[in-house]
Design an enzyme around this catalytic site. Sequence first.
Site, mmCIF file in Angstrom:
data_model
loop_
_atom_site.group_PDB
_atom_site.id
_atom_site.type_symbol
_atom_site.label_atom_id
_atom_site.label_comp_id
_atom_site.label_asym_id
_atom_site.label_seq_id
_atom_site.Cartn_x
_atom_site.Cartn_y
_atom_site.Cartn_z
ATOM 1 C CE LYS A 35 -29.129 19.936 49.792
ATOM 2 N NZ LYS A 35 -28.176 20.918 49.272
ATOM 3 C CE1 TYR A 257 -58.967 31.339 63.236
ATOM 4 C CE2 TYR A 257 -57.830 29.774 61.808
ATOM 5 C CZ TYR A 257 -58.378 30.103 63.040
ATOM 6 O OH TYR A 257 -58.344 29.201 64.055
#
Length: 358
Positions: A35, A257
């Site tokens: 999956k 940042y």
Amino acid sequence: MTRLARLRVHSKALQHNIMVAKKHAPDANVMVAVKANAYGHGGLQTAKICQNYCDGFMVASLYEGIVLRQQGIILPILSIQGFSSADDIKEAIQYNIRCVIHSLSQLVLLESHPESASNLKITLKIDTGMHRLGLAPESVASSYQRIKSLVSVNSSVWLMSHLACADELENDYTRQQQDCFNQLTESIDASKSLANSAAILGWENMQYDWVRPGIMIYGSSPFATHSAIELGLQAAMTFEAPLITIQQLNKGDAIGYGQTWQCPEDRLVGIVACGYGDGYPRHAPSGTVVSVNQQRTQIIGRVSMDVIVIDLHNIQAEIGDWVECWGENIAVDDVALSAGTISYELLCSAGRAVAVYE
Ligand SMILES: *Cc1c(COP(=O)(O)O)cnc(C)c1O
């Protein structure tokens, strides 16, 4: 052309890890969970690599199963979400996808299409305590009879349940779930399935007829307390990206940042072409390990969308070298721990990068 972050998927590791599952569950069939695009490894490619080593595949949606069939996968396929319409039932039969029935509403839908129902392969999912999908214990016996009266004798009905805490080896909730499963199913002669990776590796007598390993096949440990290496597993995915530049920074220079990391002294740093846009976890803090040329180092500063910065203090590296975020040298479990998540999520996220099969 500029190189991008990429995955290398190791066929040998996938096959080796299936053999580890077989060793722990010698009497069971192995249904590999493919999956979520095979936990980011590529659903179809992974199924092809595994198909001569395992006995079946498990997918979430019916659609994922159909894609595998259309591409030539012939082993049994189980969809754990199953059908939600009459068309789904027809397609499941057409493509020979075994469907889980996890709710009474699915059973009612099936009963309203008895003509197609008779050819459908069904696995009845029992809620033994996960409290997500599955029929409540009190409705199992009657639901099983209702299904049996619809389905032809050729299409056997199987039984399964799913464990909520099998990764916690001290938690006896797992045995309570198993006791519940046994009580509800012991008088029924059908194929049964309970075990995920944690149950295969960590619990005795949980194997039944089919085991359903996922994460262990991809080479990651289901346990916080045991590493993949201790369990004899091999990383199936190497997630790596090229070093695109090297900077000499000065003492006190802050990186990225928010200026969350400052050079304690003059420092060589490397900029790597991989960020959260490529599937690297944004929450990985400074100090999260990476590897370059077989040397371990760490990311510094915040992860941004398309780059991370790594510490090159005492590290031999050149522009163009591949930096491993996780894989053969860096356990994905270590990165997940640093980033406050689980390996499953990291593997799935990295699945958006270009994959190379080797
Ligand atoms: C995903 C899943 C598995 C595999 O779980 P792992 O922890 O990856 O081994 C097994 N069974 C069901 C029902 C699942 O949804």
